[in-house]
Design a protein around this motif. Sequence first.
Motif, PDB file in Angstrom:
ATOM      1  N   GLY A 415       0.817  -1.211   0.000  1.00 20.55           N
ATOM      2  CA  GLY A 415       0.000   0.000   0.000  1.00 20.55           C
ATOM      3  C   GLY A 415       0.844   1.251   0.000  1.00 20.55           C
ATOM      4  N   GLY A 416       1.913   1.232   0.804  1.00 20.95           N
ATOM      5  CA  GLY A 416       2.794   2.396   0.863  1.00 20.95           C
ATOM      6  C   GLY A 416       3.496   2.659  -0.448  1.00 20.95           C
ATOM      7  N   MET A 417       3.821   1.593  -1.175  1.00 18.66           N
ATOM      8  CA  MET A 417       4.532   1.740  -2.435  1.00 18.66           C
ATOM      9  C   MET A 417       3.715   2.528  -3.456  1.00 18.66           C
ATOM     10  SD  MET A 417       6.076  -1.265  -4.897  1.00 18.66           S
ATOM     11  CE  MET A 417       4.453  -1.929  -5.298  1.00 18.66           C
ATOM     12  N   THR A 418       2.424   2.289  -3.509  1.00 18.94           N
ATOM     13  CA  THR A 418       1.574   2.935  -4.511  1.00 18.94           C
ATOM     14  C   THR A 418       0.734   4.074  -3.935  1.00 18.94           C
ATOM     15  OG1 THR A 418      -0.079   1.211  -4.088  1.00 18.94           O
ATOM     16  CG2 THR A 418       1.413   0.866  -5.939  1.00 18.94           C
ATOM     17  N   ALA A 419       0.198   3.853  -2.709  1.00 21.62           N
ATOM     18  CA  ALA A 419      -0.695   4.857  -2.126  1.00 21.62           C
ATOM     19  C   ALA A 419       0.040   6.151  -1.829  1.00 21.62           C
ATOM     20  CB  ALA A 419      -1.338   4.317  -0.848  1.00 21.62           C
ATOM     21  N   GLY A 420       1.317   6.067  -1.440  1.00 22.10           N
ATOM     22  CA  GLY A 420       2.070   7.277  -1.132  1.00 22.10           C
ATOM     23  C   GLY A 420       2.206   8.192  -2.330  1.00 22.10           C
ATOM     24  N   THR A 421       2.482   7.604  -3.494  1.00 29.17           N
ATOM     25  CA  THR A 421       2.612   8.406  -4.716  1.00 29.17           C
ATOM     26  C   THR A 421       1.285   9.067  -5.080  1.00 29.17           C
ATOM     27  OG1 THR A 421       4.349   6.936  -5.519  1.00 29.17           O
ATOM     28  CG2 THR A 421       3.258   8.341  -7.144  1.00 29.17           C
ATOM     29  N   THR A 422       0.212   8.286  -5.040  1.00 29.08           N
ATOM     30  CA  THR A 422      -1.113   8.832  -5.354  1.00 29.08           C
ATOM     31  C   THR A 422      -1.497   9.930  -4.367  1.00 29.08           C
ATOM     32  OG1 THR A 422      -1.784   6.667  -6.217  1.00 29.08           O
ATOM     33  CG2 THR A 422      -3.531   8.243  -5.702  1.00 29.08           C
ATOM     34  N   LEU A 423      -1.269   9.687  -3.093  1.00 27.44           N
ATOM     35  CA  LEU A 423      -1.570  10.688  -2.069  1.00 27.44           C
ATOM     36  C   LEU A 423      -0.795  11.969  -2.330  1.00 27.44           C
ATOM     37  CD1 LEU A 423      -2.724  11.599   0.683  1.00 27.44           C
ATOM     38  CD2 LEU A 423      -0.795  10.424   1.772  1.00 27.44           C
ATOM     39  N   GLY A 424       0.495  11.841  -2.655  1.00 35.80           N
ATOM     40  CA  GLY A 424       1.319  13.017  -2.921  1.00 35.80           C
ATOM     41  C   GLY A 424       0.809  13.836  -4.093  1.00 35.80           C
ATOM     42  N   LEU A 425       0.344  13.162  -5.139  1.00 37.74           N
ATOM     43  CA  LEU A 425      -0.172  13.881  -6.311  1.00 37.74           C
ATOM     44  C   LEU A 425      -1.438  14.658  -5.965  1.00 37.74           C
ATOM     45  CD1 LEU A 425       0.463  11.198  -9.080  1.00 37.74           C
ATOM     46  CD2 LEU A 425       1.465  13.489  -8.985  1.00 37.74           C
ATOM     47  N   PHE A 426      -2.325  14.044  -5.181  1.00 40.40           N
ATOM     48  CA  PHE A 426      -3.542  14.756  -4.781  1.00 40.40           C
ATOM     49  C   PHE A 426      -3.211  15.929  -3.863  1.00 40.40           C
ATOM     50  CE2 PHE A 426      -5.978  10.958  -6.119  1.00 40.40           C
ATOM     51  CZ  PHE A 426      -6.956  11.599  -6.858  1.00 40.40           C
ATOM     52  N   LEU A 427      -2.293  15.718  -2.923  1.00 36.55           N
ATOM     53  CA  LEU A 427      -1.907  16.820  -2.039  1.00 36.55           C
ATOM     54  C   LEU A 427      -1.274  17.963  -2.830  1.00 36.55           C
ATOM     55  CD1 LEU A 427      -0.390  14.908   1.021  1.00 36.55           C
ATOM     56  CD2 LEU A 427      -2.652  15.960   0.832  1.00 36.55           C
ATOM     57  N   LEU A 428      -0.467  17.617  -3.820  1.00 40.38           N
ATOM     58  CA  LEU A 428       0.161  18.635  -4.666  1.00 40.38           C
ATOM     59  C   LEU A 428      -0.893  19.447  -5.404  1.00 40.38           C
ATOM     60  CD1 LEU A 428       3.104  19.490  -5.510  1.00 40.38           C
ATOM     61  CD2 LEU A 428       2.766  18.072  -7.542  1.00 40.38           C
ATOM     62  N   GLY A 429      -1.923  18.763  -5.889  1.00 37.25           N
ATOM     63  CA  GLY A 429      -2.970  19.456  -6.632  1.00 37.25           C
ATOM     64  C   GLY A 429      -3.887  20.282  -5.768  1.00 37.25           C
ATOM     65  N   LEU A 430      -4.239  19.762  -4.587  1.00 36.78           N
ATOM     66  CA  LEU A 430      -5.228  20.418  -3.734  1.00 36.78           C
ATOM     67  C   LEU A 430      -4.645  21.543  -2.886  1.00 36.78           C
ATOM     68  CD1 LEU A 430      -7.078  17.223  -2.512  1.00 36.78           C
ATOM     69  CD2 LEU A 430      -8.168  19.057  -3.786  1.00 36.78           C
ATOM     70  N   LEU A 431      -3.383  21.397  -2.466  1.00 31.39           N
ATOM     71  CA  LEU A 431      -2.819  22.318  -1.478  1.00 31.39           C
ATOM     72  C   LEU A 431      -1.784  23.284  -2.038  1.00 31.39           C
ATOM     73  CD1 LEU A 431      -2.299  19.840   1.513  1.00 31.39           C
ATOM     74  CD2 LEU A 431      -4.289  21.278   1.017  1.00 31.39           C
ATOM     75  N   PHE A 432      -1.287  23.045  -3.241  1.00 27.68           N
ATOM     76  CA  PHE A 432      -0.223  23.877  -3.798  1.00 27.68           C
ATOM     77  C   PHE A 432      -0.628  24.403  -5.169  1.00 27.68           C
ATOM     78  CE2 PHE A 432       1.689  20.829  -0.900  1.00 27.68           C
ATOM     79  CZ  PHE A 432       2.463  21.650  -0.094  1.00 27.68           C
ATOM     80  N   PRO A 433      -1.346  25.523  -5.202  1.00 28.28           N
ATOM     81  CA  PRO A 433      -1.825  26.054  -6.486  1.00 28.28           C
ATOM     82  C   PRO A 433      -0.684  26.446  -7.417  1.00 28.28           C
ATOM     83  CG  PRO A 433      -2.188  27.626  -4.695  1.00 28.28           C
ATOM     84  CD  PRO A 433      -1.776  26.353  -4.058  1.00 28.28           C
ATOM     85  N   TRP A 434       0.535  26.641  -6.889  1.00 23.43           N
ATOM     86  CA  TRP A 434       1.668  27.012  -7.734  1.00 23.43           C
ATOM     87  C   TRP A 434       2.162  25.835  -8.580  1.00 23.43           C
ATOM     88  CZ3 TRP A 434       1.650  27.258  -2.381  1.00 23.43           C
ATOM     89  CH2 TRP A 434       1.337  28.506  -1.838  1.00 23.43           C
ATOM     90  N   ALA A 435       1.884  24.597  -8.137  1.00 20.38           N
ATOM     91  CA  ALA A 435       2.421  23.413  -8.827  1.00 20.38           C
ATOM     92  C   ALA A 435       1.818  23.290 -10.219  1.00 20.38           C
ATOM     93  CB  ALA A 435       2.125  22.164  -8.013  1.00 20.38           C
ATOM     94  N   ASN A 436       2.684  22.989 -11.201  1.00 22.87           N
ATOM     95  CA  ASN A 436       2.195  22.840 -12.577  1.00 22.87           C
ATOM     96  C   ASN A 436       2.229  21.374 -13.010  1.00 22.87           C
ATOM     97  OD1 ASN A 436       4.875  22.210 -13.290  1.00 22.87           O
ATOM     98  ND2 ASN A 436       5.348  24.330 -13.839  1.00 22.87           N
TER      99      ASN A 436
END
Length: 565
Positions: A415-436
């Motif tokens: 779960g950590g191998m895949t869920a961590g990456t997916t979680l990071g992408l959602f956090l990047l999109g939701l919390l960091f409007p500067w991220a492209n």
Amino acid sequence: MADQVMFDWVEYIVFTMMLCISAFIGIYFGCIKGGQDTVTGYLLGGKKMTVLPISVSLVTTYISGITLLGVPSEVYTYGTQYLTSNLANYLVGFITAFFILPVFYKLQLISLYEYMELRFGHGVRIITSVLFTVALLSYVPIVIYGPALALNQVTGIDVQWVSIVVSLVCIFYTTLGGLEAVVWTDTIQGLLMVLSVIVVLTVGTLRVGGVGEVIKVALEGDRIQFFNMDPDPTIRLTFWSSFIGVTFFWSAHFAFSPASMQRYISLPTYRQAQISVFFLCLGVSFFIFFSGLIGLVMYSEFKDCDPLTSGLITRPDQILPLFVVKACGHIKGLSGLFLAGVVCAALSSMSASLNTLAGTFYEDFLEPAFEVKPTEKKASFMMKVLVVLFGIICVCMVSVIERLGAILEISASFGGMTAGTTLGLFLLGLLFPWANNKGALFGGLASMLCMGWLTFGTAVYKSTGDFVHPTKPLSVDGCSHNFTFIEKQLPDNSDVPVMYRLSVFYYSMVGSFIVVIVGLIVSYFTGFNKLSDVNPDLLSPIVHPLLPKKPKLYSSVPLVVKNSA
């Protein structure tokens, strides 16, 4: 012991009835009630679901045999430290209900990963969809294997055959009945799970001498531990890894799993969706806590004769089935009831996963391949075919899982191998409007490579016996059967590189951090997004104050001149 650990005809009847009820629900919703021949009907139940069945379905989705078998074994072997992960459940529930759910409930996306295309583009959507597919195809076999192993122990039937029979029932009702069948089957199965856990805990506690005796023995055996505050991340489980690490792990599932979000948005109102998140936290905490108590009761039973060391069982996850049949075997049907509950937990998780995986795979990969969008009926049929195909793949992969370690640790690792990456992408999109989009793409790829390397590297060291976590004290002094005791010396873990000794409970956190850090760095060098260009509907409410305020537009008001007298 052989006579004590086998089913008799009453157990078989109880178990068979449970499978038949599950199959009938699929027949009812698929063939009698109908309404499963549209995408919305098949995946969202026509948005006519109610809070109670959805909440129970959410709980049973995440309380699989991994919890019912893995948590008691965890507490028996390593102590109660894992139970502090319940604190993480409530933190994750609060974050989900107030900072994540508002975004996705408003968007009403059939595929959760459509968000990635709206925020970062099609490439990132494909990455997250592939990750989700890989994650579920590695998770569902673990879910199937737990109860198959338990049933193998008490029936003698081969694990592969048990897996096939149980999976066929699940595939049958999921294919026919869609989300409605999944949810209502989960509801009945959830009630059976609660009943079986409470009954076994009660009977087992009375057998070993009551609550006071359980606590006394647990303290003497060093099983009670909640606040190991050692900050060393290589220790298998401390307060920090069970709280902080598990917070990231559960966030990936409660907040950013298509299985969860599919159920949240199937409810008619946002308020009802928030309530279902609260009930999800309560239900998961209930099962983790009471499963942990069963682990302490098991230790009271086997404190003088560890069944794994003495050769009565071959894997840690077999301790609970042995205990249930030994402690409850004199009550006809009770051991069958509990193992039916374990299988129900597996069925609920598998059915939810297959239903969601089919919908996501269709929306993200199949539908875009058609020049003309398929009709609702044809789309629903293709999803049903996908359920069958993915179900067969998962059954075939059980033989791979069979060769790995304890199921709770396997689940956290994969779960950590895949869920961590997916979680990071959602956090990047939701919390960091500067991220492209370039930042998200490179961050996701970097996390996938690093976590894959970390997971398989650690597995290699464990498979060779070079890396073993120490357990709590176990004794065989009171065993009355003949066995050959070979004392095993723990290897010197210091020879293993630090990165491979990292606790698996931190994997989700590490994977998400890699995405965010790499994503922001790449976004900086390729040009941050302008805040005014980012759609606020794609951002969590917590970052809305950072966005530039749009000027108010005033419409002209005609001047009315009163005639003077």
